[in-house]
Enzyme design. Structure first.
Site, PDB file in Angstrom:
ATOM      1  N   LYS A  13       1.946  -9.221 -10.049  1.00 29.58           N
ATOM      2  CA  LYS A  13       1.637  -7.856 -10.777  1.00 29.58           C
ATOM      3  C   LYS A  13       2.554  -7.388 -11.796  1.00 29.58           C
ATOM      4  CE  LYS A  13       1.476  -5.660  -6.792  1.00 29.58           C
ATOM      5  NZ  LYS A  13       2.178  -6.585  -5.602  1.00 29.58           N
TER       6      LYS A  13
ATOM      7  N   ARG B  60      -0.797   1.905  -2.358  1.00 30.41           N
ATOM      8  CA  ARG B  60      -0.774   0.970  -1.157  1.00 30.41           C
ATOM      9  C   ARG B  60      -0.960   1.461   0.418  1.00 30.41           C
ATOM     10  NH1 ARG B  60       4.485  -1.554  -3.733  1.00 30.41           N
ATOM     11  NH2 ARG B  60       4.780  -3.483  -2.860  1.00 30.41           N
TER      12      ARG B  60
ATOM     13  N   ARG C  52      12.346 -15.825  -6.865  1.00 29.84           N
ATOM     14  CA  ARG C  52      12.457 -14.783  -7.941  1.00 29.84           C
ATOM     15  C   ARG C  52      14.109 -13.905  -7.371  1.00 29.84           C
ATOM     16  NH1 ARG C  52       8.185  -9.825  -7.910  1.00 29.84           N
ATOM     17  NH2 ARG C  52       9.068  -9.362  -5.957  1.00 29.84           N
TER      18      ARG C  52
ATOM     19  N   ARG D  17      17.273  -9.322  -5.824  1.00 28.63           N
ATOM     20  CA  ARG D  17      16.639  -8.503  -4.965  1.00 28.63           C
ATOM     21  C   ARG D  17      16.795  -8.874  -3.383  1.00 28.63           C
ATOM     22  NH1 ARG D  17      10.658  -6.564  -6.816  1.00 28.63           N
ATOM     23  NH2 ARG D  17      10.831  -5.870  -4.603  1.00 28.63           N
TER      24      ARG D  17
ATOM     25  N   ARG E 110       7.006  -7.450   4.687  1.00 28.08           N
ATOM     26  CA  ARG E 110       6.235  -6.831   3.608  1.00 28.08           C
ATOM     27  C   ARG E 110       4.758  -7.233   3.449  1.00 28.08           C
ATOM     28  NH1 ARG E 110      10.092  -8.897  -0.610  1.00 28.08           N
ATOM     29  NH2 ARG E 110       8.850  -7.775  -2.425  1.00 28.08           N
TER      30      ARG E 110
HETATM   31  P1  AMP Z   1       7.495  -3.760  -5.350  1.00 28.94           P
HETATM   32  O1  AMP Z   1       8.560  -3.837  -6.195  1.00 28.94           O
HETATM   33  O2  AMP Z   1       6.202  -3.084  -5.459  1.00 28.94           O
HETATM   34  O3  AMP Z   1       7.422  -5.085  -4.378  1.00 28.94           O
HETATM   35  O4  AMP Z   1       8.092  -2.638  -4.118  1.00 28.94           O
HETATM   36  C1  AMP Z   1       9.246  -2.925  -3.610  1.00 28.94           C
HETATM   37  C2  AMP Z   1       9.551  -2.155  -2.313  1.00 28.94           C
HETATM   38  O5  AMP Z   1       9.283  -0.540  -2.696  1.00 28.94           O
HETATM   39  C3  AMP Z   1       8.153  -1.951  -1.302  1.00 28.94           C
HETATM   40  O6  AMP Z   1       8.581  -3.032  -0.304  1.00 28.94           O
HETATM   41  C4  AMP Z   1       8.459  -0.747  -0.741  1.00 28.94           C
HETATM   42  O7  AMP Z   1       9.467  -0.581   0.155  1.00 28.94           O
HETATM   43  C5  AMP Z   1       8.574   0.147  -1.795  1.00 28.94           C
HETATM   44  N1  AMP Z   1       7.491   0.660  -2.460  1.00 28.94           N
HETATM   45  C6  AMP Z   1       7.055   0.355  -3.737  1.00 28.94           C
HETATM   46  N2  AMP Z   1       5.629   0.969  -3.983  1.00 28.94           N
HETATM   47  C7  AMP Z   1       5.398   1.653  -2.765  1.00 28.94           C
HETATM   48  C8  AMP Z   1       4.239   2.719  -2.397  1.00 28.94           C
HETATM   49  N3  AMP Z   1       3.200   2.752  -3.300  1.00 28.94           N
HETATM   50  N4  AMP Z   1       4.500   2.877  -1.170  1.00 28.94           N
HETATM   51  C9  AMP Z   1       5.368   2.630  -0.561  1.00 28.94           C
HETATM   52  N5  AMP Z   1       6.429   2.073  -0.684  1.00 28.94           N
HETATM   53  C10 AMP Z   1       6.420   1.530  -2.053  1.00 28.94           C
END
Ligand code: AMP
Length: 273
Positions: free
Chosen positions: A97, A172, A211, A217, A229
């Site tokens: 994404k 989400r 990654r 990360r 996740r």
């Molecule tokens: P990402 O970078 O999109 O993979 O997000 C990393 C982490 O951030 C996720 O595993 C969640 O813990 C938190 N996070 C990101 N976006 C959301 C969202 N829309 N709702 C809840 N938690 C989020």
């Protein structure tokens, strides 16, 4: 060496160029740009020669293009974008994404909002929001809806002149999707399409572990956190497919292949909107 740029905005391209030339034995190094957007430039390097400072608007002509158009115009024009496009990029962690948002935001002049990136920025800067989010993110759990929704609204509000948004990692949950619809509605805006990048779990796990090695990360370095996740996604996020299908806004795209190949698949959906 003088780097001659047409326009410098955030400075991302410039950073890559400077990096490239800093490895040579150049005696002197200068940067010149016809146009320069001080409002969004990250300020990392001094721009030695500036033709003209301009606000953060999208310009075309005289070699500058919008989606391949306008490059041959003899003068420079400000794009008057009247129709907004708002996209949700949907898909499991690792689906690509963020990578695709980077391509699409340039191509369609959109503002990219990644809730994951905003949380990571807050963690890095030790804010209260960052401290709160960290406890959830470290385990691979979702951050509570109220916190995430408020943050997302603020990010949208920060960009009143945007020609549209790419929402990456948001919504989400159904509560987030409903809140987003209500919020956009109050601003006379709407989601035009939710596009899912599809790929199998095993491929995604391999991508995320790779990654994690580069980005550092922690949630990408541990397979059990990654699987958690995915569980969060299956339970809370996957139902949104139904939510957007009911609105006739859901599109699915094969997320396996070269970056440019996948961008092309996404563009085919967007160009028909
Ligand atoms: P990402 O970078 O999109 O993979 O997000 C990393 C982490 O951030 C996720 O595993 C969640 O813990 C938190 N996070 C990101 N976006 C959301 C969202 N829309 N709702 C809840 N938690 C989020």
């Amino acid at each position: 060496i003088i780097i001659l740029e047409d326009v410098i905005d955030t400075g991302r391209t410039l950073k890559k160029l400077v990096h490239l030339f800093s490895q040579t034995n150049a005696k002197e190094f200068k940067i010149a740009s016809l146009f320069y957007k001080p409002d969004i430039y990250n300020g990392e390097y001094t721009i030695d020669y500036v033709g003209m400072e301009i606000p953060d608007t999208f310009i075309v002509g005289y070699g500058l293009d919008y989606n391949e158009l306008g490059r041959n115009l003899r003068a420079v024009y400000q794009l008057n974008q009247t129709t907004m496009i708002n996209l949700v990029l949907f898909g499991k962690p690792g689906a690509g994404k963020g990578t695709q948002a980077d391509v699409l935001k340039e191509k369609y002049n959109l503002k990219h909002i990644s809730t994951g990136d905003v949380f990571r920025y807050n963690i890095k800067n030790g804010t209260e929001l960052g401290t709160l989010a960290k406890s959830y993110m470290d385990k691979g759990d979702l951050v509570p809806d109220e916190v995430t929704i408020d943050m997302l609204k603020q990010e949208v509000e920060k960009n009143p002149d945007a020609a549209g948004f790419i929402f990456d990692g948001f919504p989400r949950t159904t509560a987030q999707a409903e809140a987003l619809d209500n919020f956009l509605d109050s601003k006379d805006m709407q989601i035009n399409a939710t596009i899912a990048l599809e790929a199998e779990d095993d491929i995604l796990v391999a991508r995320l572990l790779e990654r994690g090695k580069q980005s550092g990360r922690t949630d990408d370095q541990d397979e059990s956190k990654i699987r958690n996740r995915f569980d969060e996604y299956n339970q809370k996020t996957a139902p949104l497919k139904d939510y957007y299908e009911k609105q006739d806004k859901f599109y699915s795209v094969n997320g396996i292949g070269d970056i440019s190949e996948i961008s092309e698949r996404l563009s085919q959906v967007i160009d028909k909107l």
